[in-house]
Design an enzyme around this catalytic site. Structure first.
Site, mmCIF file in Angstrom:
data_model
loop_
_atom_site.group_PDB
_atom_site.id
_atom_site.type_symbol
_atom_site.label_atom_id
_atom_site.label_comp_id
_atom_site.label_asym_id
_atom_site.label_seq_id
_atom_site.Cartn_x
_atom_site.Cartn_y
_atom_site.Cartn_z
ATOM 1 N N CYS B 369 0.861 -1.172 0.000
ATOM 2 C CA CYS B 369 0.000 0.000 0.000
ATOM 3 C C CYS B 369 0.893 1.216 0.000
ATOM 4 O O CYS B 369 2.067 1.131 0.315
ATOM 5 C CB CYS B 369 -0.919 0.045 1.208
ATOM 6 S SG CYS B 369 -0.067 0.419 2.743
ATOM 7 N N GLU B 738 -1.474 -1.961 -5.781
ATOM 8 C CA GLU B 738 -1.876 -2.179 -4.397
ATOM 9 C C GLU B 738 -3.353 -1.945 -4.128
ATOM 10 O O GLU B 738 -3.825 -2.187 -3.021
ATOM 11 C CB GLU B 738 -1.040 -1.252 -3.498
ATOM 12 C CG GLU B 738 0.432 -1.502 -3.698
ATOM 13 C CD GLU B 738 1.307 -0.351 -3.256
ATOM 14 O OE1 GLU B 738 2.433 -0.588 -2.834
ATOM 15 O OE2 GLU B 738 0.855 0.807 -3.341
#
Lengths: 290, 793
Positions: B369, B738
């Site tokens: 992320c 992500e």
């Protein structure tokens, strides 16, 4: 992941293997190695000598015998049982458990007998053997002896096998009626140890239970034989009240601990639920109607 | 005639990944595959305790073992000023412990030997005398008034707090809450997880005294940052350091930080004057390297009765472990947590964040992320669902009321980011249609009557991907831009290098496609190289979905520079002025006479054989790209689940993903990224966590305890696509690597919560293990915090 130093021996007969065990202190038998090798790599186990029995002929067979018993040799892999086309006809409990043992990779190498000898309280096969009233045949310098599995497993990761004995086969006795059974296991992921598992064996005389066995996985410090639950079933026709009583008795036989797989209460609940689900699968039609 | 772009492997071609050819043949070249002459092997002795004073270390047993060449301890590191190293968040981290151990698995000593077996024997022969200290395993313990001080090595550190940080408009938000009809509150925990790439970390340090050059093969996602860090830590001039990051077996953020093993192997090579290889085992990787998450939230939403959100308040308590070594942009202490609610039109927002030290492994990384966006989006979407329930409003309708509309861009987000594009409602509608939402309420009702529990969970989110711009984004002062260098050979073939570092994303495939799109050179004629600091241009590396937004843009820009020069050559070859030269894919032609043209390959040959007067020969260039903004992909993930009321086991009946990542360079690779991300999202929602018992023992230090889902239990995914090009990216692309990991978990959790809604349960913290779901069902109570872990006998 580098194990300690060890010697490796690869005998080609049981006699040679047994003499190697007798001659070497701290020797370990290597069959499938799916528990032993990881433990060595983690250095939880550091045997001085590995006696590899994979080159000994005659240990890789399994099948029904003329006396009705079922024998599983020391080199029979989980996958051999999983893929067997005839096992289910004779041994429904074993056949149900085979695809649930570990993961497909471990199953191709790990052995049934080795798993029982490892005596992990979370091992699936010991529960099945306990439910089926099975035995292990051990061979040592003085010949063979047959040991009932609930005596064979003496504690967590402990058996009564002597240092110079090899477990050469597992024996499941003949059924005294029509054999039924099954295995249910709750796991977080394929290959995880059981949060809880239940092995059921029924020997039916018509719609009446002639003999019953229940083995429990992962809910105590060792494999548990739920003898009171089994006793509740004998003589019954698996009516709802009997099933409920057996489920309750099986849950009462457990002594699980709370861990990251689940709380003790939850594990007891799963045992009861699985006993109920397994028995419901074998409930005669008339009991269901009633 | 212009070339067919798909045929030459340009933009939009689902070209097979060229790197897979060597991977599937077992011909990859990972750090552990590298063998150097005379190489020694290093193993690390780790602390068995979470918090303890080191009274003594006796290494004589290790030295006595034949084949042991060197034993390193903290004391020896300290003598060379290497016992501590700087982290990526302006803190310090112990390389080898000197005074105390501060987490279980901390590096205490290293043994360097002829082979790794001997090195391991050496570690076992070291005797460390520890005096145990009380361990701290969560923020509440850390901030207790009488808590033991973990970082007593730091001069001005009086408690276990690392930072207090805030962003947003407190007064405006207070007013919004005062004006609200309904205030929804929820608390939750995003558990500690681990990126756990297939390949753990490792390095081979090779210091050559004759040249004074240090070459390090290393598992790193950011080789140039490592070169700078090694130069600063080891005081070796930067031009005398070569970092080579060969094939990487995954990274997911785990291979951004600098780890003690790297530093120790470098010192060991300097001292032994031999190459020293360190290959971390999987437990070492899980127990000591950069984890993800471990954040507690208190969240509040202020709303009108009609569903309009007026304001949001968030407070996070984050557990960073023993050293604050988060890999993140320096300005932001809790990453990009304040990207929360970016896809919703909310006028007021205020976020406060507190970070603490604990006796746990350090290195909070952006596990797949963009700098804690995973937590931000999870908290956002769980808060949204709880608020919808509190309002008694349909969860889809509530989102529809508050999503930013297509004509509202550019849009200032609640915490001040600027989003620039998207079709949020369209994505939501496609997802709802695909999952069969219109009929679901009735299906759910009827199923419940028959004792079956069904639920649908929605997650809509936008993610800030592609840091920088360099005004706002830097790591330790190094600005976050990227570069590409393109050399077109005389036969029209080319080599492209970037400062990014692929670790499974497929740069070798997609970068060539961008060049193919810009220049018409077939992708198969372009080789892509990354990871060697002696040859690659400077770059900040690959993480936070930043490669396509930044390095990928640089690839397009360098291609355009090449095209501009080729145009001059083409004018020369075509004997017309440059203004009369037109471009179509793969060739220049004379305006008004399309049949009179030259191919890009002919221009390349001329660049080396027939250069016009006044033009430099050759066809090579580089480009540095500093993005004007982040890219803002949007996604709508919707899960449909069934919960077994007898066991708490839940199954995914359907998982729909609608992703808008702008222009897709290689759709197949994009879909692979989404599926991989959803798998990790499912893992976190369903089974995955690292926790610690009260003694500070790490539960989750091996793959029997820390679960990675297999093909057996991973559900199927149904993928849909919306394309809203990024307005500022040269080819309109946005990040995608992500999105699904970030947005997926809330969809699964929301679905299970929806199935349990009738019981009054509002929250179960991840992972939603069967016993937690069953417990909530039985009691009607929320289940908070980590799963119960007790060290019973």
């Amino acid at each position: 992941m580098f194990p300690s130093r060890f010697d490796y021996k690869s005998p080609t007969s049981l006699e040679e293997a047994i003499s190697l065990l007798a001659a070497n202190e701290d020797a370990k038998v290597l069959a499938g190695g799916q528990s032993l090798i990881p433990m060595m790599k983690l250095r939880f186990a550091a045997p001085a000598v590995l006696v590899d029995i994979n080159n000994i002929p005659g240990l890789d067979g399994h099948g029904a015998q003329s006396d009705g018993s079922y024998r599983i040799g020391a080199l029979v892999r989980h996958a051999d049982l999983e893929k067997s086309s005839t096992l289910g006809d004779h041994q429904p409990t074993i056949a149900a458990a085979a695809p649930l043992v570990a993961d497909p990779i471990v199953r191709t190498r790990g052995t049934f007998v080795g798993s029982v000898c490892h005596a992990d309280p979370q091992g699936d096969w010991a529960s099945c053997m306990v439910a089926l009233g099975g035995s292990i045949v051990a061979q040592g310098p003085n010949g063979r002896r047959t040991i009932a599995v609930d005596e064979f497993v003496s504690g967590p990761f402990q058996t009564v096998l002597a240092a110079d004995e090899i477990a050469v086969e597992a024996v499941i006795p003949p059924a005294s009626g029509t054999r039924k059974g099954g295995y249910l296991k709750l796991e977080r992921r394929v290959g995880d140890f059981a949060t809880a598992g239940v092995a059921l064996s029924l020997e039916m005389s018509g719609s009446t239970v002639a003999k019953a066995g229940i083995g429990l996985t992962g809910v105590g410090s060792s494999t548990i034989s739920a003898t009171e639950a089994s006793a509740v079933l004998v003589g019954s026709s698996l009516d709802d009240a009997t099933i409920a009583a057996a489920a309750e008795a099986a849950a009462a036989a457990t002594s699980p601990r709370s861990d990251h797989r689940g709380s003790a209460d939850y594990k007891r609940h799963i045992v009861a639920t699985f006993v109920r689900r397994l028995l419901a699968q074998h409930q005669p039609v008339e009991a269901k109607v009633a | 005639m212009a070339l067919d772009e798909i045929k030459i492997g340009g933009l939009g071609a689902s070209r097979k990944r060229v790197e897979d050819n060597r991977f599937i043949r077992g011909k990859g070249n990972y750090v552990d595959d590298v063998v150097l002459p005379g190489m020694l092997h290093m193993e690390i002795l780790r602390s068995p305790l979470a918090h303890a004073r080191i009274k003594s270390i006796d290494v004589s047993g290790a030295w006595a073992i034949p084949g042991v060449r060197l034993v390193l301890t903290g004391e020896m590191m300290a003598a060379r000023n290497l016992a501590w190293m700087p982290t990526l968040s302006y803190d310090t981290q112990a390389v080898l412990a000197t005074d105390k151990v501060r987490f279980q698995g901390q590096e205490v000593a290293c043994v360097i030997a002829d082979d790794p077996y001997i090195a391991k024997d050496g570690c076992e022969a070291i005797v460390v005398d520890y005096e145990p200290l009380p361990p701290i395993v969560n923020p509440v313990q850390a901030m207790a008034p009488d808590a033991p001080l973990i970082r007593d090595d730091k001069v001005n550190q009086v408690d276990n707090k690392i930072f207090d940080w805030e962003v947003g408009d407190k007064d405006g938000t207070d007013r919004a809450f005062a004006d609200a009809d309904v205030v929804s509150e929820i608390e939750m925990h995003y558990p500690r997880s681990h990126p756990s790439p297939i390949e753990a970390c490792g390095s081979i340090a090779d210091f050559d005294r004759s040249t004074s050059k240090l070459t390090v093969y290393m598992t790193t996602q950011a080789p140039h940052i490592i070169r700078a860090a090694v130069s600063l830590v080891a005081e070796i001039p930067e031009h005398m350091i070569r970092i080579i990051s060969p094939d990487l077996g995954g990274g997911f953020g785990n291979k951004v930080p600098v780890y003690p093993g790297y530093v120790a192997s470098i010192l060991a090579s300097i001292l032994t004057e031999r190459p020293v290889k360190w290959i971390e085992d999987k437990s070492g990787n899980l127990i000591s390297t950069g984890f993800g998450r471990d954040v507690y939230l208190k969240g509040q939403l202020a709303m009108r009765n009609d569903g309009k959100i007026l304001g949001v308040r968030m407070h996070t308590d984050s557990d960073h472990g023993a050293f604050f070594s988060d890999a993140q942009p320096s300005k932001f202490k809790i990453g990009l947590m304040h990207s929360a609610f970016a896809c919703y039109d909310i006028p007021n927002a205020h976020l406060t964040a507190t970070g603490v030290y604990t006796n746990k492994a350090p290195g909070g990384v952006a596990y797949r992320c963009s700098f804690r966006v995973t937590e931000a989006m999870y908290f956002q979407e769980r808060m949204i669902q709880a608020a919808a329930d509190d309002l008694g409003m349909d969860q889809a309708e509530f989102r529809r009321v508050n999503l930013v509309r297509d004509d509202d861009f550019p849009h200032r987000t609640p915490f001040g980011f600027l989003t620039d594009s998207g079709q949020y409602e369209k994505c939501l509608d496609i997802g709802l249609e695909a999952v069969g939402y219109a009929d679901f309420k009735q299906e759910q009702e009827e199923a419940r009557k028959r004792g079956r529990l069904l639920g649908i969970g929605i997650s809509t989110m936008t993610e800030p991907l592609g840091a920088g711009n360099s005004r706002e984004y830097d790591i330790l002062g190094i600005k976050m831009f990227d570069s590409a260098e393109l050399r077109v050979h005389m036969t029209g073939k080319a080599i492209l290098r970037t400062g990014a570092k692929t670790q499974g994303q497929g740069h070798e495939t997609t970068w060539a496609q961008i060049v193919a799109h810009e220049l018409g050179i077939p992708a198969d004629d372009i080789v892509v190289e990354e990871g060697d600091t002696d040859t690659a241009p400077f770059g900040m590396g690959t993480y936070a979905s930043r490669s396509t937004p930044v390095a990928g843009a640089a690839v397009a820009m360098v291609s355009r520079k090449i095209r501009a020069k080729a145009r001059k050559i083409a004018a020369h070859l075509l004997e017309v002025s440059e203004e009369d030269v037109e471009w179509e894919l793969g060739r220049f032609y004379v305006r008004g006479a399309q049949d009179r043209g030259v191919s890009i390959q002919e221009c390349a040959m001329a660049a080396y054989s027939n250069v016009p007067d006044g033009l430099e020969p050759g066809l090579e260039n580089n480009a540095y790209y500093d993005p004007p903004n982040l890219t803002w992909p949007f996604a709508c993930y919707i899960a449909k689940v069934e919960v077994d009321p007898e066991t708490g086991v839940w199954d995914v009946l359907k998982m729909v993903a609608v992703d808008d990542c702008g222009v897709r360079i290689n759709p197949m690779i994009v879909e692979g990224q989404i599926m991989g991300g959803l798998t990790e999202a499912y893992a976190m929602a369903n089974m995955q966590f690292i926790t610690f018992d009260e003694d500070g023992n790490c539960i989750g230090s091996n793959y029997m305890d820390y679960l990675l889902p297999t093909a057996w239990e991973t559900p199927g995914f149904e993928l849909h696509e919306v394309v809203t090009p990024c307005p500022h990216h040269p080819i309109g692309a946005k990040g995608i690597g992500e999105c699904a990991t970030v947005g997926g978990p809330a969809a699964f959790v929301n679905a299970v919560m929806d199935a349990l809604k009738h019981t009054g349960v509002r929250n179960i913290d991840m992972p939603l293990l069967p016993d937690r779901v069953y417990g909530a069902l039985m009691t009607g109570n929320d289940i908070s915090g980590m799963p119960p872990v007790k060290t019973e006998a």
